[in-house]
Design an enzyme around this catalytic site. Structure first.
Site, mmCIF file in Angstrom:
data_model
loop_
_atom_site.group_PDB
_atom_site.id
_atom_site.type_symbol
_atom_site.label_atom_id
_atom_site.label_comp_id
_atom_site.label_asym_id
_atom_site.label_seq_id
_atom_site.Cartn_x
_atom_site.Cartn_y
_atom_site.Cartn_z
ATOM 1 N N ASP A 11 59.535 38.696 26.206
ATOM 2 C CA ASP A 11 60.103 37.832 27.258
ATOM 3 C C ASP A 11 61.568 37.403 27.084
ATOM 4 O OD1 ASP A 11 57.368 37.838 27.201
ATOM 5 O OD2 ASP A 11 57.143 35.675 27.150
ATOM 6 N N ARG B 98 51.615 26.877 26.768
ATOM 7 C CA ARG B 98 52.894 27.409 26.292
ATOM 8 C C ARG B 98 53.931 27.675 27.387
ATOM 9 N NH1 ARG B 98 49.218 31.779 25.030
ATOM 10 N NH2 ARG B 98 49.504 33.561 26.415
ATOM 11 N N ASP B 99 55.110 28.060 26.904
ATOM 12 C CA ASP B 99 56.238 28.571 27.697
ATOM 13 C C ASP B 99 56.882 27.507 28.590
ATOM 14 O OD1 ASP B 99 55.315 30.873 26.510
ATOM 15 O OD2 ASP B 99 54.332 31.646 28.308
ATOM 16 N N TRP C 210 55.286 43.703 17.844
ATOM 17 C CA TRP C 210 55.290 42.247 18.045
ATOM 18 C C TRP C 210 55.070 41.521 16.711
ATOM 19 C CZ3 TRP C 210 51.871 38.087 17.626
ATOM 20 C CH2 TRP C 210 52.151 36.962 18.419
ATOM 21 N N GLU D 246 51.158 32.585 32.313
ATOM 22 C CA GLU D 246 52.186 32.376 31.297
ATOM 23 C C GLU D 246 53.543 32.223 31.973
ATOM 24 O OE1 GLU D 246 50.729 35.171 27.711
ATOM 25 O OE2 GLU D 246 51.729 36.298 29.267
HETATM 26 C C1 FRU Z 1 54.294 36.440 27.475
HETATM 27 C C2 FRU Z 1 53.954 35.767 26.155
HETATM 28 C C3 FRU Z 1 54.267 34.285 26.261
HETATM 29 C C4 FRU Z 1 54.464 33.895 24.840
HETATM 30 C C5 FRU Z 1 55.166 35.108 24.297
HETATM 31 C C6 FRU Z 1 54.886 35.390 22.851
HETATM 32 O O1 FRU Z 1 54.661 37.753 27.394
HETATM 33 O O2 FRU Z 1 52.611 35.986 25.835
HETATM 34 O O3 FRU Z 1 53.267 33.562 26.931
HETATM 35 O O4 FRU Z 1 55.212 32.737 24.713
HETATM 36 O O5 FRU Z 1 54.756 36.198 25.084
HETATM 37 O O6 FRU Z 1 55.684 36.416 22.377
#
Ligand code: FRU
Length: 602
Positions: free
Chosen positions: A148, A270-271, A172, A322
């Site tokens: 993101d 989150r986010d 990741w 998200e």
């Molecule tokens: C979306 C996500 C977010 C999170 C991030 C983690 O792609 O899952 O919700 O903050 O990626 O990398």
């Protein structure tokens, strides 16, 4: 004689200097000792700037700690150290210990692994591009994984873009906020990792604001970042919200002592996206809380009050909600303004995996009300458009968005290694009315036009059977834009495909009967690295009689903007050489390509 003496003295001094310098720069040394239980210690004398770690993408993760003065420094990192082969190297910084002695504690890899003979000390890390698929005019990380976009703000003529970055591998993990800047939205400079994991966890997605009113007390004009702290490592499903501030325009951040600032017992919490709500003179935070978006308010950015939640029985719920955003936009042709709530969802997108849906309605500083609850609206009709959010403080009242140009279904296995992940081009957002309902218009931000370096005009031509433009560009490095206007004269399908000399084909057409624009990438090049990659994506079109198109092609992606941004379709493609010809075909009837231009970009 006197001159000779001076010369002698000079030479002697220079010799002394060289020997002193070489004493200071004593040879670095690195020795490995293996222990029981797959544990090892690397002892380093006279450390250099970097320890270069050999990575094998499909190897399991290993925990690595830096030890100085018998103490662990930081939280450690996870890296897929090479077991059998070296795919690429990543830099582990020792710059704070240059010339000193440190140790590295490595846990979870046997003494037989290939990495032990390959780990090395170095003063430089080579970031020269090694990937033929790396886009020319889209943002990518210099190396490592990216998902993101995060924390974008505009200040003093500079666009800041942070991003979910793994600096220790192209998969990741170790999520940090990588930081890039640009003044033209086309050329980006990597500024390093601005926010890195700590005791509260990895640094997941979020936003930043410029606190011109010094409401938080960090200083007038401080940049304040909000992100999700996610632990434990490596998964991160325990999530809280944290904050950090920057007094040097977003280059470095100081984490707030009172973190985390917001907690909850909800899963998928989150986010945070934070913005200033002028009518109420307060800050608003919108963040995901399970299958809803939660809204909080604050006067000082530190204490947050819960206001409302949005989402039950609204839109698509086929996956996790998200990366929200909440923006106010003018409605074209009126004095009206409406609020748009952006909700990224994964999976549950129209073609599998992730997508971005949105809702149009009202917001009073506390609560968002959706005004067209029956219809699910998608921002982009491709498979590779996600985590889309907007810039805070964009210039001239513009609303500018950028998305991650990929899909969780296959991002980890894309046929690239030095880096993995790219962003869409930046898009300006607006609202238009159609059949009594409001929709997002997404157009390429005009800055991209300044990056055009050549222009070819193709005279108007009629397509009754099949015809081909053999060569789109004389020198084609795979980065260009095609602009077309097409008038239909009874064709039921207006087909056009991008082709290369290897017989790879990106197939596109307007279906006049179904009122759709369709793209099929199943024969577009390398498509077999994931069963979810070959796909046919479809966008609804309101008028198939006269259509306008802008196709942005950049080595491994295509973004189609139809009818002045009424629909957008973003898809990745991996052709073995750039597409350099275009074939046209009409099914029944005919159509005319009234105007066509090809622009080389950069
Ligand atoms: C979306 C996500 C977010 C999170 C991030 C983690 O792609 O899952 O919700 O903050 O990626 O990398």
């Amino acid at each position: 004689m006197k001159n000779n003496l001076i010369l002698l003295l000079r030479t002697a001094c220079a010799g002394l200097f060289i020997s002193l310098a070489s004493a200071m720069q004593a040879e670095p040394s690195l020795s490995v000792r293996h222990l029981v239980n797959e544990q090892s210690i690397i002892r380093i004398e006279n450390a250099r700037k970097y320890l270069l770690l050999p990575i094998q993408d499909n190897a399991p993760e290993v925990k690595i700690y830096l030890i100085a003065g018998n103490r662990r420094m930081g939280e450690g990192i996870n890296a897929r150290l090479s077991r059998e082969r070296v795919d690429y190297y990543v830099p582990f910084s020792l710059s704070a210990y240059e010339g000193k002695d440190v140790a590295i504690d490595i846990q979870g890899i046997p003494s037989s692994a290939a990495c032990w003979k390959k780990i090395k000390l170095a003063d430089t890390f080579d970031t020269a591009n090694r990937e033929a698929f790396r886009p020319v005019y889209h943002h990518t990380p210099v190396y490592g994984w990216m998902n993101d976009p995060n924390g974008m703000f505009y200040k003093d003529g500079v666009y800041h873009l942070y991003f979910q970055h793994n600096p220790y591998g192209s998969t990741w993990g170790n999520l940090s906020w990588g930081h890039s800047t640009s003044t033209d939205l086309v050329n980006w400079t990597f500024e390093g990792d601005a926010i890195t994991p700590d005791a509260w966890g990895m640094i997941f997605s979020g936003s930043s604001v410029v606190d011109y009113g010094n409401t938080a007390g960090f200083g007038e004009g401080a940049v304040v970042a909000f992100y999700t702290s996610a632990k434990p490592s490596p998964w991160g499903d325990v999530q809280t919200q944290s904050m950090a501030y920057s007094l040097d325009n977003g280059r470095t951040f100081i984490k707030y002592e009172g973190n985390p600032i917001l907690t909850s017992d909800k899963r998928d919490f989150r986010d945070p996206k934070v913005f200033w709500y002028e009518p109420g003179k307060h800050w608003v935070m919108i963040l995901a809380g399970g299958q809803e978006m939660d809204i909080y308010s604050s006067g000082n950015l530190k204490e947050w009050k819960y206001e409302s939640s949005f989402g039950a029985k609204q839109g698509a719920h086929g996956g996790v909600w998200e990366c929200p955003d909440l923006i106010e936009l003018p409605v074209e042709g009126t004095d009206e303004k409406k609020w748009v709530l952006i909700c990224n969802i994964n999976p549950g997108g129209p073609f599998g995996g992730n997508a971005a849906q949105y809702f149009v309605g009202t917001f009073n500083g506390k609560k968002f009300v959706n005004e067209s609850p029956t219809q699910t609206k998608w921002m982009d009709w491709g498979k590779d458009h996600y985590a889309t959010v907007t810039w805070n403080n964009a210039p001239d009242g513009r609303c500018m968005a950028i998305g991650w140009m990929s899909n969780w279904q296959y991002q980890a296995v894309l046929p690239i290694m030095q880096y993995r992940g790219s962003n869409t081009i930046v898009r300006d957002l607006g609202l238009y009315r159609k059949d009594g309902d409001l929709f997002l218009r997404c157009v390429p931000s005009p800055e991209i036009e300044a990056a055009r370096t050549a222009e070819i005009t193709i005279p108007s031509f009629k397509v009754s059977d099949a015809c081909t433009i053999e060569k789109l560009l004389d020198e084609n490095d795979g980065a260009y834009e095609i602009e077309m206007e097409i008038k239909n004269a009874g064709a039921s399908k207006m087909v056009f495909s991008l082709l290369n000399e290897k017989g790879e084909k990106l197939y596109m057409y307007y279906d006049a009967m179904q009122e759709q624009f369709v793209m099929d990438r199943s024969e577009s090049g390398n498509a077999d690295f994931s069963a979810s990659f070959p796909a046919v994506t479809v966008a609804p079109v309101s008028d198939v009689g006269y259509v306008k198109l802008r196709l942005f092609v950049d080595r491994s992606s295509i973004e189609v903007f139809g009818d002045d941004g009424e629909f957008v379709m973003t898809n990745q493609v991996f052709p073995s050489v750039p597409y350099n010809s275009m074939s046209f075909e009409s099914i029944r009837g005919h159509y005319t390509v009234k105007s066509m231009k090809i622009y080389k970009i950069k």
